[in-house]
Structures are given as C-alpha cells and as structure tokens.
Write a protein that holds these residues in place. Structure first.
Motif, PDB file in Angstrom:
ATOM      1  N   PRO A 180       1.121  -1.114   0.070  1.00  0.00           N
ATOM      2  CA  PRO A 180      -0.176   0.005   0.247  1.00  0.00           C
ATOM      3  C   PRO A 180       0.701   1.511   0.318  1.00  0.00           C
ATOM      4  N   ASP A 206      -4.813   4.651  -0.047  1.00  0.00           N
ATOM      5  CA  ASP A 206      -3.952   3.436  -0.742  1.00  0.00           C
ATOM      6  C   ASP A 206      -4.894   3.074  -1.679  1.00  0.00           C
ATOM      7  N   VAL A 207      -5.166   2.657  -2.814  1.00  0.00           N
ATOM      8  CA  VAL A 207      -6.743   2.720  -3.001  1.00  0.00           C
ATOM      9  C   VAL A 207      -7.059   1.326  -3.300  1.00  0.00           C
ATOM     10  N   GLY A 208      -6.962   0.461  -2.882  1.00  0.00           N
ATOM     11  CA  GLY A 208      -6.831  -1.408  -2.098  1.00  0.00           C
ATOM     12  C   GLY A 208      -6.849  -1.600  -3.362  1.00  0.00           C
ATOM     13  N   GLU A 209      -6.244  -3.493  -2.007  1.00  0.00           N
ATOM     14  CA  GLU A 209      -5.756  -4.244  -3.126  1.00  0.00           C
ATOM     15  C   GLU A 209      -6.310  -4.822  -4.253  1.00  0.00           C
ATOM     16  N   THR A 210      -7.735  -4.488  -5.483  1.00  0.00           N
ATOM     17  CA  THR A 210      -8.271  -4.431  -6.196  1.00  0.00           C
ATOM     18  C   THR A 210      -7.381  -4.132  -7.582  1.00  0.00           C
ATOM     19  N   ARG A 259      -4.776  -1.960  -6.872  1.00  0.00           N
ATOM     20  CA  ARG A 259      -3.550  -2.666  -7.190  1.00  0.00           C
ATOM     21  C   ARG A 259      -3.315  -2.954  -7.688  1.00  0.00           C
ATOM     22  N   THR A 281      -8.434   4.829  -9.653  1.00  0.00           N
ATOM     23  CA  THR A 281      -6.677   5.279  -8.260  1.00  0.00           C
ATOM     24  C   THR A 281      -6.644   6.708  -8.737  1.00  0.00           C
ATOM     25  N   GLN A 307     -15.437   5.110  -6.015  1.00  0.00           N
ATOM     26  CA  GLN A 307     -15.587   3.711  -6.656  1.00  0.00           C
ATOM     27  C   GLN A 307     -16.510   3.956  -8.272  1.00  0.00           C
TER      28      GLN A 307
END
Length: 126
Positions: free
Chosen positions: A35, A40-44, A46, A109, A114
């Motif tokens: 991150p 952080d933009v999120g795991e997905t 990224r 990103t 969303q």
C-alpha cells in the motif's frame, strides 16, 4: 488436436505464464504490491491496473506486429495472410477492451472514487 494447435497452445501458455510471473515479480521488487503511504486505492486496483496495462501492451504488440508482418512478408491471397490478419483483428479487440478497462481503473486509482453504472459516474468521467 494437431501438432500445430498444440504448439500454439504451448507458446500462448508460456507467454501468459511469463507475463503473470513478470507482473508479480515486478510488483514486489518495484514496491507496487505494498500500500502507498499517500493513500491506498485497495488491493484490487493495485493489482488490476498493472495487469490490464500488461494485457493492453501485449495485445498492442501482437496487433501491430502481425499487421506489419502481413503487409511486408506475406502474399495477399495466401492462407497465412488470412490467418495473420485474423490474429491482428482478435488482438485489436483485446487491445480495445483492455485499454478501456485500463483507462477506467487508472481513473479510479487517481480519483479514489468507486465504479458504478450510474449517470453521476459517467458525468465525472468526462
């Protein structure tokens, strides 16, 4: 299955495996898998954004390479020409779809918003 089909499947499998391994190793070595300290933009996102870029770049290379090969190395009425142009058409469709998905994931990103199918998302997009 013929030996030509088997070898094509083998080459395609190796290419995709190399792309996946290169992406994962590059993400960990380059630090993109962790991150960001800025937000952080999120795991997905990224992982999806660089993967879409890789698919887009690969399909771009296949499209342009096969068209150049067809234009300068093959006869226009040959079976190989038809197959090469068909490959270019398929790769260009993947290029368009992956490029569009990459554009949307990059937008998400950067903005941190969303994804939705509502009109408000489309209005923000342009």
């Amino acid at each position: 299955m013929t030996s030509t089909t088997t070898s094509r499947t083998y080459v395609l499998s190796l290419l995709l495996l190399g792309l996946a391994v290169g992406l994962v190793v590059g993400m960990f070595v380059g630090g993109a898998a962790t991150p960001s300290s800025l937000g952080d933009v999120g795991e997905t996102l990224r992982w999806v954004t660089p993967a879409l870029r890789s698919v887009s770049d690969l399909s771009e290379a296949v499209t342009i390479g096969s068209l150049v090969f067809a234009a300068f190395a093959l006869e226009a009425k040959s079976k190989a020409f038809t197959k090469t142009v068909s490959l270019a058409a398929s790769a260009s469709a993947v290029w368009a779809l992956a490029g569009t998905a990459y554009l949307i994931s990059t937008y998400l990103t950067i903005t941190g918003s969303q994804f939705s199918f509502e009109k408000s998302f489309a209005d923000q997009f342009y």
